[in-house]
Design an enzyme around this catalytic site. Structure first.
Site, PDB file in Angstrom:
ATOM      1  N   ASP A 246      32.376  34.653  36.380  1.00 38.47           N
ATOM      2  CA  ASP A 246      32.520  34.159  37.754  1.00 38.47           C
ATOM      3  C   ASP A 246      33.828  33.396  37.932  1.00 38.47           C
ATOM      4  OD1 ASP A 246      31.845  33.660  40.368  1.00 38.47           O
ATOM      5  OD2 ASP A 246      30.404  32.070  39.909  1.00 38.47           O
TER       6      ASP A 246
ATOM      7  N   ASN B 209      26.718  42.433  45.496  1.00 37.63           N
ATOM      8  CA  ASN B 209      28.163  42.475  45.749  1.00 37.63           C
ATOM      9  C   ASN B 209      28.568  43.496  46.811  1.00 37.63           C
ATOM     10  OD1 ASN B 209      29.128  41.725  42.294  1.00 37.63           O
ATOM     11  ND2 ASN B 209      28.891  40.358  44.022  1.00 37.63           N
TER      12      ASN B 209
HETATM   13  C1  FPP Z   1      33.033  36.981  40.147  1.00 33.83           C
HETATM   14  O1  FPP Z   1      34.178  36.412  40.693  1.00 33.83           O
HETATM   15  C2  FPP Z   1      33.302  38.243  39.541  1.00 33.83           C
HETATM   16  C3  FPP Z   1      32.859  39.445  40.001  1.00 33.83           C
HETATM   17  C4  FPP Z   1      32.075  39.634  41.217  1.00 33.83           C
HETATM   18  C5  FPP Z   1      33.145  40.656  39.300  1.00 33.83           C
HETATM   19  C6  FPP Z   1      33.436  40.535  37.848  1.00 33.83           C
HETATM   20  C7  FPP Z   1      34.459  41.529  37.590  1.00 33.83           C
HETATM   21  C8  FPP Z   1      35.437  41.482  36.688  1.00 33.83           C
HETATM   22  C9  FPP Z   1      35.571  40.459  35.651  1.00 33.83           C
HETATM   23  C10 FPP Z   1      36.481  42.470  36.699  1.00 33.83           C
HETATM   24  C11 FPP Z   1      35.977  43.838  36.840  1.00 33.83           C
HETATM   25  C12 FPP Z   1      35.485  44.368  35.571  1.00 33.83           C
HETATM   26  C13 FPP Z   1      34.910  45.547  35.559  1.00 33.83           C
HETATM   27  C14 FPP Z   1      34.583  46.208  34.258  1.00 33.83           C
HETATM   28  C15 FPP Z   1      34.594  46.208  36.828  1.00 33.83           C
HETATM   29  P1  FPP Z   1      34.164  36.100  42.249  1.00 33.83           P
HETATM   30  O2  FPP Z   1      34.919  37.180  42.933  1.00 33.83           O
HETATM   31  O3  FPP Z   1      32.766  35.917  42.740  1.00 33.83           O
HETATM   32  O4  FPP Z   1      34.954  34.754  42.273  1.00 33.83           O
HETATM   33  P2  FPP Z   1      34.775  33.551  43.302  1.00 33.83           P
HETATM   34  O5  FPP Z   1      33.341  33.098  43.197  1.00 33.83           O
HETATM   35  O6  FPP Z   1      35.748  32.535  42.797  1.00 33.83           O
HETATM   36  O7  FPP Z   1      35.136  34.092  44.643  1.00 33.83           O
END
Ligand code: FPP
Length: 240
Positions: free
Chosen positions: A13, A61
């Site tokens: 996250d 998501n």
């Molecule tokens: C959370 O950060 C992360 C995700 C929703 C996706 C996780 C994805 C990756 C690490 C990269 C993609 C990897 C693959 C294999 C597809 P957030 O966007 O919720 O961050 P925030 O809460 O700070 O907005």
């Protein structure tokens, strides 16, 4: 010797916050997140972790902007295309958990290719939770159990926790010993609800793109210091 977790699961996250702090688009955060994922798989392998599960895309998501969803889909494709050969070379078995039927056919094909190419590897297991949500997973398992009971091939009285576990996407995968979440949030967000019954949790303040080998080692050290009783009492107290 310190107790090492067999299965580490990670809620990656904070990609968006990492990007915002740098004045970059969210896309840049996800890209940096893939790099952190790549490094973490290597580090976990070096540390002898047998199972690593990562939460890459949750069934919730889909509510994100279309452009961000397509970016995450693209990154998954890129990750598999670019990293599959290295993973295979290092003896990593790849498994995907989550709903596949509403994914694009080319993504489904890539996921199947990753699983079938690496099927016989046993140095380490990488489980990617993609389009995954625990409540949907449990509901799907219950639907299957109910229909088998209705057809008379399953005795409802014989259904145990083990039976249900065997109908989940994670059948055959040991429960996570340690669940790590980055970015300072302290919740499960529909990740491995059933499987986390006795998991230990480590919440880290860093955003996912900043997570590195040292953070993984520190989380494993914190795990080793925990007293896991699984609902029982400490072994030393049991005799007194
Ligand atoms: C959370 O950060 C992360 C995700 C929703 C996706 C996780 C994805 C990756 C690490 C990269 C993609 C990897 C693959 C294999 C597809 P957030 O966007 O919720 O961050 P925030 O809460 O700070 O907005």
């Amino acid at each position: 010797m310190a107790v090492k977790p067999v299965h580490v699961a990670i809620i990656m996250d904070g990609n968006g916050r990492w990007a915002r702090a740098r004045g970059l688009p969210r896309t840049a955060g996800h890209r940096a997140g893939v790099e952190a994922l790549r490094n973490t798989v290597r580090a976990a392998g070096d540390m002898g972790i047998r199972w690593l599960t990562v939460y890459a895309f949750s069934s919730e998501n889909w509510s994100r902007p279309k452009s961000e969803i397509s970016d995450l889909m693209g990154l998954l494709k890129l990750f598999i295309r670019r990293d599959l050969a290295e993973l295979h070379h290092n003896g990593v078995r790849v498994r995907i958990v989550g709903e596949r039927h509403d994914l694009e056919p080319d993504i489904r094909a890539l996921l199947e290719e990753a699983e079938s190419l690496t099927r016989d590897n046993d140095a380490m297991n990488l489980v990617i939770a993609f389009n995954y949500g625990s409540r949907n997973e449990i509901a799907a398992a219950v639907r299957r159990l109910a229909s088998e009971a209705a057809r008379g091939v399953l005795d409802p009285q014989g259904i145990t926790a083990e039976t249900l576990g065997a109908y989940l996407d994670t059948a055959g995968i040991p429960d996570p010993d340690l669940i790590i979440r980055t970015s300072g949030e302290q919740r499960l967000s529909n990740f491995l609800l059933w499987q986390a019954a006795y998991s230990e949790f480590v919440f880290l303040p860093c955003n996912w793109p900043d997570f590195g080998r040292a953070d993984l080692a520190a989380a494993i050290d914190a795990f080793a210091a925990r007293d896991r009783r699984f609902g029982g009492v400490d072994a030393r107290e049991a005799v007194s």
